[in-house]
Design an enzyme around this catalytic site. Structure first.
Site, short mmCIF file in Angstrom:
data_model
loop_
_atom_site.label_atom_id
_atom_site.label_comp_id
_atom_site.label_asym_id
_atom_site.label_seq_id
_atom_site.Cartn_x
_atom_site.Cartn_y
_atom_site.Cartn_z
N GLY A 83 -19.48 -46.11 11.45
CA GLY A 83 -19.26 -44.53 11.68
C GLY A 83 -19.67 -43.66 10.33
CB CYS A 84 -20.74 -40.32 10.19
SG CYS A 84 -19.27 -39.52 10.96
CE1 TYR A 85 -14.81 -37.41 9.51
CE2 TYR A 85 -15.81 -36.99 7.33
CZ TYR A 85 -15.24 -36.68 8.28
OH TYR A 85 -14.96 -35.22 8.82
CB THR B 108 -21.53 -44.86 6.40
OG1 THR B 108 -21.91 -45.47 7.72
CG2 THR B 108 -22.77 -44.97 5.54
#
Ligand code: NAP
Length: 340
Positions: free
Chosen positions: A149-151, A153
């Site tokens: 996921g972005c957060y 990472t």
């Protein structure tokens, strides 16, 4: 030439994957699809692909996709990949999933946080977490990659050196995160109307965001003990970009330079993680449209407090370009191919 398909090609991450792959010399985009009312040329949906992509985007036809692809990117909302991935894996295709369906090893946690029972327990075990900086060797052998996921990472890359060197109090982690609006995908909802977002800043899902189990799962692996970090996401009036400011207590007296040196050594050979010098702090504009994660560090010696600031582009290192980086690793292409 590697034949690649994109399921969910009309979404924010799908569009970005097409963008990147058009610059990749070893890849041909051979299939695209989405949940679509009427089949359309992809270039009709995105005129910027006129003359570059000559493919019709229709609803998913698994048989056709299997015939025309060696690898598929699943750029679809969670809950869908676990229905689709098993069919591609059975046909011996490589699957890189951008949704959350294969990131959590504990299926009860998936049910708790995503609201339904997992439908593909068998492949969860085989799924490799697609964070190259930590799992490159496993990614090389992978058939199924769970793209982070972005957060998570940004949070995991920001904390990995501090946790593996045991210099911080693992019960004191506070992650204060801010994301642009594209983080939620290209779907029409009131919360994402221009007049709702513009000139506004809000916290949401305070300490109950669905990325928390993923963040805690991998921080716990890095620290070899259970971690339950505090996580507060905020929505900011920007299209793209994630900035995370992390506060954590030091359990050893360490100078700022010592910690910067430790981080630079940890990421010495990593092409896409940039650790800033003392006094310099990352900004989202510095990573926009790049596959980079930028990290800045500050120490308050009196308070024995470490501040870590990490910035990524949620659609790039947070999704599409990291997925392509993983594809490059699986096929042994130069890791930054198409990503420079
Ligand atoms: N956005 C980010 O910053 C980000 C970062 C990391 C991970 N992710 C994850 O990546 C995935 C895609 O995110 P996104 O932001 O690109 O979402 P999005 O903009 O909402 O796009 C979703 C895509 O999936 C398609 N789709 C929906 N149901 C489908 C089905 N049953 N079969 C085939 N295609 C289907 C949609 O088609 P229609 O448009 O025609 O409905 C659209 O093309 C999500 O799981 C998300 O959590 C996103």
């Amino acid at each position: 030439m590697l034949n690649v398909g994109i399921v969910g090609a009309t979404g924010y991450t799908g569009e970005k994957i097409v963008d990147i792959l058009l610059k990749h010399p070893q890849v041909r985009i051979s299939y695209v699809c989405a949940k679509i009312e009427k089949a359309q040329e992809l270039s009709e949906i995105f005129p910027k692909f006129l003359g570059k992509v000559d493919l019709v985007c229709d609803n998913l036809n698994v048989e056709k996709a299997i015939k025309s692809c060696d690898l598929v990117f699943l750029a679809v909302p969670h809950k869908i990949s676990m229905e689709i991935a098993p069919m591609f894996l059975k046909a011996d295709k490589i699957v890189i999933d951008l949704s959350a369906d294969y990131r959590l090893k504990n299926i009860e946690e998936y049910k708790t946080w995503y609201g339904l029972a997992h439908k593909d327990k068998k492949n969860i075990e085989n799924a490799i977490y697609g964070l190259p900086e930590l799992y490159r060797e496993r990614i090389k052998q992978a058939k199924l990659i769970a793209n982070p996921g972005c957060y998570p990472t940004a949070a995991i890359l920001a904390l990995a050196p501090a946790l593996t060197s045991e210099i911080v109090d693992t019960n004191s982690i506070i992650i204060d995160a801010k994301s642009g609006a594209t983080g939620a995908g290209r779907k029409a909802s009131l919360d994402f109307f221009f007049s709702e977002i513009n000139e506004n800043l809000k916290a949401y899902k305070i300490n109950e965001h669905q990325h928390m189990p993923e963040i805690n799962q991998f921080l716990s692996i890095l620290a070899s003990k259970k971690i339950n970090a505090v996580f507060v996401p905020h929505l900011i009036p920007m299209n793209r970009g994630i900035l995370e400011t992390i506060y954590v207590k030091l359990n050893k007296a360490k100078s700022e330079n010592d910690i910067i040196t430790l981080y630079k050594r940890f990421y010495k050979t990593e092409p896409f993680v940039r650790v800033y010098d003392a006094g310099k702090v990352p900004q989202t504009r510095n990573v926009l449209d790049t596959n980079c994660c930028d990290i800045g560090l500050k120490v308050d010696k009196n308070k024995k407090l470490l501040f870590i600031v990490a910035a990524i582009d949620n659609l790039m290192k947070g999704a599409a370009s990291q997925a392509v980086q993983n594809m490059n690793i699986v096929y042994g292409f130069k890791e930054d191919t198409g990503l420079k």
